[in-house]
Enzyme design. Structure first.
Site, mmCIF file in Angstrom:
data_model
loop_
_atom_site.group_PDB
_atom_site.id
_atom_site.type_symbol
_atom_site.label_atom_id
_atom_site.label_comp_id
_atom_site.label_asym_id
_atom_site.label_seq_id
_atom_site.Cartn_x
_atom_site.Cartn_y
_atom_site.Cartn_z
ATOM 1 N N GLU A 177 11.816 -2.307 -2.415
ATOM 2 C CA GLU A 177 10.673 -2.873 -3.124
ATOM 3 C C GLU A 177 9.667 -1.800 -3.498
ATOM 4 O OE1 GLU A 177 11.767 -6.707 -0.535
ATOM 5 O OE2 GLU A 177 9.815 -5.790 -0.138
ATOM 6 N N GLU A 230 15.299 -10.486 2.880
ATOM 7 C CA GLU A 230 14.184 -11.166 3.515
ATOM 8 C C GLU A 230 14.352 -12.684 3.581
ATOM 9 O OE1 GLU A 230 12.018 -7.457 1.765
ATOM 10 O OE2 GLU A 230 13.740 -8.706 1.242
#
Length: 258
Positions: free
Chosen positions: A120, A140
């Site tokens: 990310e 996640e």
């Protein structure tokens, strides 16, 4: 370090060398797949600010040592009581702020897998180059955690909203070739040419007398939009922590590793 993928190994978990006017920051914790501790995240943000001011380097490359770019958040450290995922996420967010404030191009050189927050943060850089064996992994959702580093803004911006939704909700692992096709990578190159290729890109983008700093400011997302995305991500992780979902997910991951 021409012709090599990383500087000679040292003992610091985050190292930096200057070569041909480019600062190469290396995540140097290969035994832990370069999992990012709190101190590593602080150091990385500080180095991005130090070398991103335009006075010391014409660009920054971030890479990893070993077979992984980074396993993302160091879950063992994060799981030690008291669990404070908003604080952990804030340290990731500061990396994004530092990268976006840089007066020079910031390029991720993905030498291997980039998991969760590591992938990310790479989305917030100006370019991403990877080896054929590299991958981006967003685990996640399946583990009760939430994305960070304004990925909720950057991923739809790069790959489109529908694909971003599938990548995040499907806890995807994206190969280098697939990531290139999705627009998440700018190039794929052999390991021995990874850092040199990133350095050449920076040189091409920063010829003498160029207005690169001004154009980076124009081409990067609006800072307010990034802050809004990160604030929403912090609130999301606060909710899953309060619900106990995040703690259960972290413990399950650590149990599988044991």
């Amino acid at each position: 370090m021409s012709g090599t993928t990383a500087p000679p190994p040292g003992s610091a978990p985050v190292e930096v060398t200057l070569d041909a006017g480019v600062a190469v920051i290396t995540l140097n914790r290969p035994a832990k797949r370069n999992a990012l501790t709190r101190s590593m995240r602080r150091d990385l943000a500080a180095l991005l600010r130090h070398h991103g001011d335009g006075h010391r380097a014409r660009g920054i490359v971030v890479t990893g040592r070993g077979d992984a770019f980074s396993a993302g958040l160091d879950l063992r450290e994060a799981a030690r009581a008291p669990l404070d995922l908003p604080a952990e996420m804030e340290l990731f967010h500061d990396i994004t702020r530092a990268a976006l404030a840089a007066e020079v191009p910031v390029v991720a050189a993905l030498n291997g897998v980039a998991v969760g927050g590591a992938g990310e943060m790479a989305l917030s850089f100006d370019a991403r180059i990877a080896t054929p064996g590299a991958a981006l992994v967003w685990p996640e959702n399946a583990t009760g955690l939430t994305v960070s580093n304004a990925a909720s803004l950057f991923l739809p911006r790069l790959a489109g909203a529908a694909r971003a939704r599938e990548l995040i909700l499907g806890s995807a692992r994206v190969s280098a070739s697939a990531a290139l096709g999705l627009g998440l990578l700018d190039a794929v190159t052999e390991p021995e040419d990874l850092v040199p290729a990133a350095r050449r890109l920076i040189h091409r983008w920063t010829p003498p007398g160029s207005a690169t700093a001004a154009h980076l400011r124009l081409l990067r997302p609006d800072a307010d939009a990034v802050e809004r995305a990160m604030a929403r991500e912090t609130e999301a992780v606060r909710r899953v922590q309060a619900a106990g979902v995040a703690r259960a997910g972290i413990e399950a991951v650590l149990a599988r590793r044991r």
